[in-house]
Design a protein around this motif. Structure first.
Motif, PDB file in Angstrom:
ATOM      1  N   LEU A  52       0.830  -1.208   0.000  1.00  0.00           N
ATOM      2  CA  LEU A  52       0.000   0.000   0.000  1.00  0.00           C
ATOM      3  C   LEU A  52       0.865   1.260   0.000  1.00  0.00           C
ATOM      4  O   LEU A  52       0.554   2.241  -0.696  1.00  0.00           O
ATOM      5  CB  LEU A  52      -0.931  -0.002   1.217  1.00  0.00           C
ATOM      6  N   ALA A  53       1.956   1.235   0.773  1.00  0.00           N
ATOM      7  CA  ALA A  53       2.846   2.402   0.824  1.00  0.00           C
ATOM      8  C   ALA A  53       3.519   2.638  -0.529  1.00  0.00           C
ATOM      9  O   ALA A  53       3.670   3.784  -0.969  1.00  0.00           O
ATOM     10  CB  ALA A  53       3.905   2.202   1.912  1.00  0.00           C
ATOM     11  N   ILE A  54       3.913   1.570  -1.204  1.00  0.00           N
ATOM     12  CA  ILE A  54       4.541   1.699  -2.523  1.00  0.00           C
ATOM     13  C   ILE A  54       3.549   2.254  -3.537  1.00  0.00           C
ATOM     14  O   ILE A  54       3.884   3.128  -4.351  1.00  0.00           O
ATOM     15  CB  ILE A  54       5.098   0.327  -2.975  1.00  0.00           C
ATOM     16  N   LEU A  55       2.317   1.777  -3.476  1.00  0.00           N
ATOM     17  CA  LEU A  55       1.289   2.302  -4.380  1.00  0.00           C
ATOM     18  C   LEU A  55       1.005   3.772  -4.085  1.00  0.00           C
ATOM     19  O   LEU A  55       0.878   4.590  -5.000  1.00  0.00           O
ATOM     20  CB  LEU A  55       0.009   1.478  -4.236  1.00  0.00           C
ATOM     21  N   ALA A  56       0.937   4.111  -2.806  1.00  0.00           N
ATOM     22  CA  ALA A  56       0.606   5.488  -2.419  1.00  0.00           C
ATOM     23  C   ALA A  56       1.699   6.472  -2.789  1.00  0.00           C
ATOM     24  O   ALA A  56       1.430   7.645  -3.076  1.00  0.00           O
ATOM     25  CB  ALA A  56       0.328   5.561  -0.914  1.00  0.00           C
ATOM     26  N   THR A  57       2.956   6.019  -2.808  1.00  0.00           N
ATOM     27  CA  THR A  57       4.078   6.916  -3.110  1.00  0.00           C
ATOM     28  C   THR A  57       4.497   6.850  -4.578  1.00  0.00           C
ATOM     29  O   THR A  57       5.492   7.490  -4.963  1.00  0.00           O
ATOM     30  CB  THR A  57       5.288   6.577  -2.223  1.00  0.00           C
ATOM     31  N   GLY A  58       3.768   6.098  -5.373  1.00  0.00           N
ATOM     32  CA  GLY A  58       4.063   6.040  -6.808  1.00  0.00           C
ATOM     33  C   GLY A  58       5.341   5.312  -7.166  1.00  0.00           C
ATOM     34  O   GLY A  58       5.937   5.568  -8.212  1.00  0.00           O
ATOM     35  N   GLN A  59       5.774   4.356  -6.320  1.00  0.00           N
ATOM     36  CA  GLN A  59       7.018   3.633  -6.572  1.00  0.00           C
ATOM     37  C   GLN A  59       6.802   2.275  -7.224  1.00  0.00           C
ATOM     38  O   GLN A  59       7.733   1.467  -7.313  1.00  0.00           O
ATOM     39  CB  GLN A  59       7.790   3.443  -5.257  1.00  0.00           C
ATOM     40  N   ILE A  60       5.600   2.017  -7.695  1.00  0.00           N
ATOM     41  CA  ILE A  60       5.278   0.692  -8.208  1.00  0.00           C
ATOM     42  C   ILE A  60       6.161   0.298  -9.386  1.00  0.00           C
ATOM     43  O   ILE A  60       6.465  -0.887  -9.595  1.00  0.00           O
ATOM     44  CB  ILE A  60       3.774   0.620  -8.613  1.00  0.00           C
ATOM     45  N   ALA A  61       6.627   1.266 -10.167  1.00  0.00           N
ATOM     46  CA  ALA A  61       7.452   0.961 -11.344  1.00  0.00           C
ATOM     47  C   ALA A  61       8.943   0.945 -11.020  1.00  0.00           C
ATOM     48  O   ALA A  61       9.769   0.795 -11.930  1.00  0.00           O
ATOM     49  CB  ALA A  61       7.189   1.983 -12.444  1.00  0.00           C
ATOM     50  N   GLU A  62       9.286   1.078  -9.745  1.00  0.00           N
ATOM     51  CA  GLU A  62      10.701   1.180  -9.358  1.00  0.00           C
ATOM     52  C   GLU A  62      11.216  -0.102  -8.725  1.00  0.00           C
ATOM     53  O   GLU A  62      12.083  -0.080  -7.844  1.00  0.00           O
ATOM     54  CB  GLU A  62      10.889   2.350  -8.389  1.00  0.00           C
ATOM     55  N   ALA A  63      10.708  -1.251  -9.182  1.00  0.00           N
ATOM     56  CA  ALA A  63      11.171  -2.525  -8.647  1.00  0.00           C
ATOM     57  C   ALA A  63      12.669  -2.696  -8.906  1.00  0.00           C
ATOM     58  O   ALA A  63      13.174  -2.253  -9.944  1.00  0.00           O
ATOM     59  CB  ALA A  63      10.397  -3.671  -9.288  1.00  0.00           C
ATOM     60  N   PRO A  64      13.403  -3.317  -7.998  1.00  0.00           N
ATOM     61  CA  PRO A  64      14.846  -3.480  -8.166  1.00  0.00           C
ATOM     62  C   PRO A  64      15.189  -4.356  -9.365  1.00  0.00           C
ATOM     63  O   PRO A  64      14.374  -5.170  -9.811  1.00  0.00           O
ATOM     64  CB  PRO A  64      15.270  -4.160  -6.855  1.00  0.00           C
ATOM     65  N   PRO A  65      16.418  -4.242  -9.887  1.00  0.00           N
ATOM     66  CA  PRO A  65      16.879  -5.136 -10.946  1.00  0.00           C
ATOM     67  C   PRO A  65      16.904  -6.587 -10.472  1.00  0.00           C
ATOM     68  O   PRO A  65      16.849  -6.868  -9.266  1.00  0.00           O
ATOM     69  CB  PRO A  65      18.297  -4.629 -11.246  1.00  0.00           C
ATOM     70  N   LEU A  66      17.032  -7.517 -11.431  1.00  0.00           N
ATOM     71  CA  LEU A  66      16.870  -8.945 -11.141  1.00  0.00           C
ATOM     72  C   LEU A  66      17.830  -9.455 -10.064  1.00  0.00           C
ATOM     73  O   LEU A  66      17.403 -10.057  -9.077  1.00  0.00           O
ATOM     74  CB  LEU A  66      17.042  -9.755 -12.424  1.00  0.00           C
ATOM     75  N   TRP A  67      19.148  -9.247 -10.247  1.00  0.00           N
ATOM     76  CA  TRP A  67      20.094  -9.855  -9.319  1.00  0.00           C
ATOM     77  C   TRP A  67      20.044  -9.237  -7.930  1.00  0.00           C
ATOM     78  O   TRP A  67      20.064  -9.972  -6.925  1.00  0.00           O
ATOM     79  CB  TRP A  67      21.510  -9.803  -9.893  1.00  0.00           C
ATOM     80  N   PRO A  68      19.977  -7.914  -7.807  1.00  0.00           N
ATOM     81  CA  PRO A  68      19.777  -7.364  -6.460  1.00  0.00           C
ATOM     82  C   PRO A  68      18.474  -7.843  -5.818  1.00  0.00           C
ATOM     83  O   PRO A  68      18.434  -8.110  -4.607  1.00  0.00           O
ATOM     84  CB  PRO A  68      19.746  -5.848  -6.698  1.00  0.00           C
ATOM     85  N   MET A  69      17.413  -8.002  -6.622  1.00  0.00           N
ATOM     86  CA  MET A  69      16.155  -8.512  -6.075  1.00  0.00           C
ATOM     87  C   MET A  69      16.330  -9.942  -5.557  1.00  0.00           C
ATOM     88  O   MET A  69      15.814 -10.301  -4.495  1.00  0.00           O
ATOM     89  CB  MET A  69      15.055  -8.480  -7.146  1.00  0.00           C
ATOM     90  N   ALA A  70      17.073 -10.766  -6.323  1.00  0.00           N
ATOM     91  CA  ALA A  70      17.305 -12.145  -5.887  1.00  0.00           C
ATOM     92  C   ALA A  70      18.105 -12.172  -4.584  1.00  0.00           C
ATOM     93  O   ALA A  70      17.829 -12.991  -3.688  1.00  0.00           O
ATOM     94  CB  ALA A  70      18.040 -12.915  -6.983  1.00  0.00           C
ATOM     95  N   MET A  71      19.086 -11.284  -4.460  1.00  0.00           N
ATOM     96  CA  MET A  71      19.875 -11.229  -3.220  1.00  0.00           C
ATOM     97  C   MET A  71      19.023 -10.791  -2.039  1.00  0.00           C
ATOM     98  O   MET A  71      19.150 -11.325  -0.930  1.00  0.00           O
ATOM     99  CB  MET A  71      21.060 -10.287  -3.404  1.00  0.00           C
ATOM    100  N   LEU A  72      18.142  -9.833  -2.264  1.00  0.00           N
ATOM    101  CA  LEU A  72      17.243  -9.394  -1.195  1.00  0.00           C
ATOM    102  C   LEU A  72      16.284 -10.501  -0.783  1.00  0.00           C
ATOM    103  O   LEU A  72      15.997 -10.692   0.401  1.00  0.00           O
ATOM    104  CB  LEU A  72      16.464  -8.158  -1.640  1.00  0.00           C
ATOM    105  N   ALA A  73      15.782 -11.247  -1.781  1.00  0.00           N
ATOM    106  CA  ALA A  73      14.871 -12.354  -1.469  1.00  0.00           C
ATOM    107  C   ALA A  73      15.578 -13.433  -0.650  1.00  0.00           C
ATOM    108  O   ALA A  73      15.025 -13.954   0.334  1.00  0.00           O
ATOM    109  CB  ALA A  73      14.307 -12.944  -2.762  1.00  0.00           C
TER     110      ALA A  73
END
Length: 304
Positions: A52-73
């Motif tokens: 909800l916070a991401i939607l409210a702040t307009g960050q929905i299109a700012e998902a991290p790149p693939l490899w950093p996302m995999a490391m975070l997961a």
């Protein structure tokens, strides 16, 4: 931008304070709810709030790149899915003081070692002295009262859980810091909200998959009342949603070792909260507090 060290250390202190404020709530909830279930509930709730916070702040299109996302997961699976479950299990077996002593005093050593081996984080003498002072102060604070004040019917099992929690915290911290650095090297930024969401969601998904294999119910009888859910949501809002978001700010802006160390100040904040409630604190507790605060001041002065 990475390496805004004062912001990172300050955010780590804020995370420690919020975790201290939520500690009693999680301890009381742990008397009725299994560590896996409690970890799952806080993760699902906080993930939904972050979406909800991401939607409210307009960050929905700012998902991290693939490899950093995999490391975070992966960081979320290890640090939150496994680490927080082990921490809650240690709380049930040892009580809060021993759990904090073992987990929070050991986690910086794991983090610094892994960060040095993997990320090449070389810390100067002043920073290492500051880390040592915080660790010593936390140890004094958490051993201030005689051990007999705290029941520990399953001590060895609890110690094992606490060490697992510490190791998972270290691995999770280094993976998170590595994800931020990897994105920064390619001139890409990962928002704090996205990084927190990915870690929490990965931990929750892992728990959803594992709980049936461990014979655990998603909604046991103990949580089927409104009062319990109010406590869960309050604890998750303070300790998970607030605390983990500040933790991500810390990892994004300073080195993994100092960030993880300053978060061990949770034990000091627990002591100060006890004082505010009128509890007696002895000389060892106050001495540990002064040493730990001096260590934090040293980190602020050396990490610029």
């Amino acid at each position: 931008m990475l390496n805004n060290h004062s912001l990172g250390i300050g955010a780590g202190l804020g995370a420690a304070l919020l975790w201290a404020l939520s500690a009693d709530l999680y301890r009381l909830l742990g008397e009725r709810i299994s560590p896996m279930a409690l970890n799952l509930y806080k993760g699902v709730y906080a993930s939904a709030a972050l979406v909800l916070a991401i939607l409210a702040t307009g960050q929905i299109a700012e998902a991290p790149p693939l490899w950093p996302m995999a490391m975070l997961a992966l960081s979320g699976l290890v640090g939150i899915g496994v680490g927080d479950t082990a921490f809650f299990a240690a709380l049930n077996a040892l009580g809060p003081r021993r759990t904090v002593l073992i987990a929070e005093a050991s986690a910086p050593a794991f983090t610094i070692s892994i960060a040095w081996l993997w990320l090449g984080e070389g810390l100067g003498p002043g920073v290492l002295v500051g880390i040592g002072a915080i660790t010593l102060g936390v140890t004094l604070v958490t051993t201030e009262r005689p051990p007999s004040h705290e029941p520990h019917p399953h001590a060895m099992r609890g110690i094992a859980y606490a060490l697992v929690a510490a190791a998972c915290q270290g691995i999770g911290a280094v993976l998170t810091r590595g994800a931020f650095e990897l994105a920064d090297q390619s001139d890409q930024q990962i928002s704090v909200l996205w990084s927190t969401l990915i870690r929490l969601a990965a931990g929750a998904v892992g728990l959803l998959a594992v709980m049936p294999l461990c014979g655990q119910q998603y909604l046991p009888r103990a949580v089927r009342n409104a009062a319990t859910w109010r406590r869960i949501l309050l604890a998750a809002s303070i300790g998970t949603l607030g605390g983990l978001t500040l933790q991500q700010v810390s990892f994004k802006n300073t080195f993994a070792g100092p960030a993880q160390t300053v978060m061990a100040m949770t034990a000091v904040f627990v002591l100060l909260i006890a004082v505010a409630r009128g509890e007696h604190v002895g000389l060892r507790g106050w001495l540990g507090t002064v040493i730990a605060v001096a260590g934090v001041a040293l980190l602020f002065s050396d990490l610029k």
